[in-house]
Scaffold this motif. Structure first.
Motif, PDB file in Angstrom:
ATOM      1  N   ALA A  71       0.686  -0.925   0.118  1.00 36.38           N
ATOM      2  CA  ALA A  71       0.054   0.100  -0.138  1.00 36.38           C
ATOM      3  C   ALA A  71       0.905   1.237  -0.289  1.00 36.38           C
ATOM      4  O   ALA A  71       1.787   1.281   1.055  1.00 36.38           O
ATOM      5  CB  ALA A  71      -0.382   0.126   1.325  1.00 36.38           C
ATOM      6  N   VAL A  72       1.057   2.055  -1.199  1.00 32.46           N
ATOM      7  CA  VAL A  72       2.014   3.436  -0.886  1.00 32.46           C
ATOM      8  C   VAL A  72       0.912   4.476  -1.875  1.00 32.46           C
ATOM      9  O   VAL A  72      -0.131   4.490  -1.976  1.00 32.46           O
ATOM     10  CB  VAL A  72       2.258   3.057  -1.796  1.00 32.46           C
ATOM     11  N   GLY A 104      -0.788   7.228  -3.616  1.00 30.47           N
ATOM     12  CA  GLY A 104      -0.999   8.162  -5.274  1.00 30.47           C
ATOM     13  C   GLY A 104       0.240   8.047  -5.550  1.00 30.47           C
ATOM     14  O   GLY A 104       0.136   8.630  -6.695  1.00 30.47           O
ATOM     15  N   ASP A 105       0.686   9.671  -5.262  1.00 22.76           N
ATOM     16  CA  ASP A 105       1.394   9.919  -6.013  1.00 22.76           C
ATOM     17  C   ASP A 105       2.869   9.665  -5.463  1.00 22.76           C
ATOM     18  O   ASP A 105       3.938  10.305  -6.233  1.00 22.76           O
ATOM     19  CB  ASP A 105       1.423  11.963  -5.335  1.00 22.76           C
ATOM     20  N   ARG A 106       3.321   8.453  -5.124  1.00 16.90           N
ATOM     21  CA  ARG A 106       4.760   7.907  -5.015  1.00 16.90           C
ATOM     22  C   ARG A 106       5.037   7.303  -6.335  1.00 16.90           C
ATOM     23  O   ARG A 106       4.380   7.123  -7.354  1.00 16.90           O
ATOM     24  CB  ARG A 106       4.760   6.769  -4.087  1.00 16.90           C
ATOM     25  N   PRO A 107       5.901   7.791  -6.337  1.00 12.43           N
ATOM     26  CA  PRO A 107       6.375   7.472  -8.307  1.00 12.43           C
ATOM     27  C   PRO A 107       6.520   6.060  -8.326  1.00 12.43           C
ATOM     28  O   PRO A 107       7.357   5.568  -7.739  1.00 12.43           O
ATOM     29  CB  PRO A 107       7.849   8.061  -8.240  1.00 12.43           C
ATOM     30  N   VAL A 108       5.981   6.040  -9.750  1.00 11.43           N
ATOM     31  CA  VAL A 108       6.074   4.192 -10.733  1.00 11.43           C
ATOM     32  C   VAL A 108       7.195   3.505  -9.824  1.00 11.43           C
ATOM     33  O   VAL A 108       8.070   2.715  -9.844  1.00 11.43           O
ATOM     34  CB  VAL A 108       5.668   3.905 -11.410  1.00 11.43           C
ATOM     35  N   LEU A 144       8.043   1.860  -6.519  1.00  8.78           N
ATOM     36  CA  LEU A 144       7.594   0.880  -5.913  1.00  8.78           C
ATOM     37  C   LEU A 144       8.442  -0.046  -7.263  1.00  8.78           C
ATOM     38  O   LEU A 144       8.444  -1.264  -6.737  1.00  8.78           O
ATOM     39  CB  LEU A 144       6.170   0.668  -7.221  1.00  8.78           C
ATOM     40  N   GLU A 145       9.056  -0.102  -8.075  1.00  9.19           N
ATOM     41  CA  GLU A 145       9.839  -0.983  -8.472  1.00  9.19           C
ATOM     42  C   GLU A 145      11.011  -1.420  -8.439  1.00  9.19           C
ATOM     43  O   GLU A 145      11.785  -2.438  -8.187  1.00  9.19           O
ATOM     44  CB  GLU A 145      10.258  -0.626 -10.298  1.00  9.19           C
ATOM     45  N   TYR A 187      10.571  -3.648  -5.486  1.00 10.83           N
ATOM     46  CA  TYR A 187      10.134  -5.550  -6.728  1.00 10.83           C
ATOM     47  C   TYR A 187      11.502  -5.607  -6.622  1.00 10.83           C
ATOM     48  O   TYR A 187      11.161  -6.560  -6.959  1.00 10.83           O
ATOM     49  CB  TYR A 187       8.943  -4.851  -7.507  1.00 10.83           C
ATOM     50  N   THR A 245      -1.824  -4.478  -5.173  1.00 11.81           N
ATOM     51  CA  THR A 245      -1.314  -2.792  -4.696  1.00 11.81           C
ATOM     52  C   THR A 245      -2.277  -2.130  -4.304  1.00 11.81           C
ATOM     53  O   THR A 245      -3.937  -3.369  -4.706  1.00 11.81           O
ATOM     54  CB  THR A 245      -1.398  -2.197  -5.888  1.00 11.81           C
ATOM     55  N   ARG A 254      -4.024   1.873  -2.769  1.00 12.94           N
ATOM     56  CA  ARG A 254      -3.207   2.997  -1.909  1.00 12.94           C
ATOM     57  C   ARG A 254      -3.517   3.130  -0.842  1.00 12.94           C
ATOM     58  O   ARG A 254      -4.491   3.031  -0.345  1.00 12.94           O
ATOM     59  CB  ARG A 254      -4.416   4.283  -2.465  1.00 12.94           C
TER      60      ARG A 254
END
Lengths: 300, 300
Positions: free
Chosen positions: B94-95, B97-101, B104-105, B108, B127, B129
């Motif tokens: 859970a992150v 919504g304004d976190r840069p993709v 998250l990459e 991972y 995933t 929000r």
């Protein structure tokens, strides 16, 4: 790019690229549950993880009993949608340190009620401190007989599409009090072998295109046929989300026998044919622009 | 009463009271993992869920690769502590919504590195929000041969107590980069059958009393013998937590052969005898007032 701009489906696909497949994985990410086992095993293991978050999936003033019920029943609904039976759950709860213990006890009362009702053993409970919102994660195992397992991806062109219950208006309370369609899904899997099935968590407008795409089909949908919760518009039935009803595709010649048998088995729950799967070259899913609930695009 | 006042152990015990036991549950809450199976099965299923939360388990500016590594390795460490092998993981993130993709990459990428290294298949990724902090939950399955399964509760009076590695100072970085002692635990379980084992996540001062209590024993601990990370005091080695080393109890007559064989098998990792389990009527655990990490009592 931010998460909100990318959207959940594209994001998950992007993140899971290049992950090691693992042994004995019959289905990984992309269906309601992962399927673990060997192709000829009599029974397969199902795995699901799912979270509910304060002020995203429930308002902060919600009765914690209903939150606990919802948290476990969401995962049970996913196991049901594979044709399986839920078995064991692990619960993670993160709460602010100043939350009264009574709140957490009520949450667990809701979890316990759902566990008893649907035969789930709660075998682990982690607690952690949250710096902000309450976060509840449920990891659930299930079992499914190989012959009963229904994937999202095995729909065929020509299949009739059905939904159980009535759609829309979940925020009026249904999203906290719904009954996962476990008995109905087990009955369907054992007696009518749907080709494809999923539970409606993000709304028909988001979920039907997923089932069709996973099955390599297009679809046609009759908006007038969609069974609506009293007082809901077609748009609400398509887009509200959190219906936790079953959507499934079944061979056309099974449709009439199914409707007759369903009426006897579940006389109080509507079963409605809403459309069909088509060859991919046919109608280009005119409804697919309608959006359901996207976790990065909408709030309750 | 608030959660901070009650503390984690008492809280979990209180919450899990009255939960339905579930079929095939050989061990439920209270050990590093739940054990699922029938007593005479050759292999048992292990289940674990665990979360890491921004500003509780890692500072907000931490390299997300290291967060991903930590999130998965914590659960692997628990499976190892049962003598098992990790199999399949489900990840919930859970992150905001304004976190840069890209964030998250990277997360991972860290998860993927740990999955590859320890043979884990990632079979699901949810995933959602988050309205505030990042929350990552890992649900992990494992397998253990019945004959290799080591519980926390089977220690015996007279057993020698050992720890692997060096304790303390985790916040200097080890809590993000540790190596779960999977190879070591498998080797121990196969060759020396420890009576009881657990991983040190909350610090020896919190975890040793848990192992002793679960085994119905008292313990004596030689503080001077505790292997310390360079620059750490005994208090830090006892209380910092997040060591992710193994703590185990082994029959006294196996101690000397174990030390010789360990030296050959793992020449670079210290193995240290730090005390013993005693009959419950003996010394009343003078160290038990020393506190390790309690999720509701301490912050990083």
């Amino acid at each position: 790019m931010t998460l909100a701009a990318l959207g959940e489906d594209a994001l998950v696909a992007r993140l899971l690229r290049g992950l090691p497949p693992g042994a004995d994985v019959l289905a990984g990410p992309g269906d309601d549950c992962a399927i673990i086992g060997r192709p000829r095993d009599r029974r397969w293991l199902l795995l699901k993880t799912d979270c509910v978050i304060e002020s995203v999936h429930f308002p902060a003033d919600t009765d914690p009993r209903r939150v606990g019920w919802k948290a476990l029943c969401r995962a049970i609904s996913d196991v049901a949608a594979m044709g399986g039976e839920p078995r064991h759950a692990l619960i993670t709860v993160a709460v602010p340190g100043d939350r009264p213990v009574a709140w957490l006890e009520s949450l667990y009362a809701g979890l316990r009620k759902a566990a008893r009702r649907f035969g789930v053993g709660v075998v682990g409970g982690e607690t952690a401190r949250s710096p902000g919102a309450v976060f509840i994660n449920v990891a659930l195992t299930g079992e499914v007989e190989r012959t009963c397992c229904v994937r999202r991806s095995s729909g065929r062109a020509g299949d009739a599409l059905y939904v159980t219950g009535r759609l829309g208006g979940s925020l009026a309370g249904k999203h906290l009090d719904f009954t996962p369609r476990l008995a109905e899904a087990r009955w369907l899997a054992a007696n009518f072998r749907p080709h494809a099935m999923m539970d409606l968590s993000d709304g028909l407008a988001a979920d039907l295109p997923r089932l069709a795409a996973a099955s390599g089909c297009a679809f046609s949908l009759d908006p007038a046929a969609i069974p609506r919760t009293r007082g809901c518009s077609v748009e609400q039935a398509l887009g509200d989300g959190e219906d936790y009803e079953l959507l499934f595709a079944i061979g056309e010649r099974n449709a009439a026998p199914l409707e007759r048998a369903w009426q006897k088995a579940f006389p109080r729950l509507p079963l409605t044919c809403i459309g069909r799967l088509n060859p991919q070259s046919a109608i280009r899913n005119p409804q697919s622009r309608l959006r359901g609930f996207d976790h990065f695009r909408q709030t309750i």
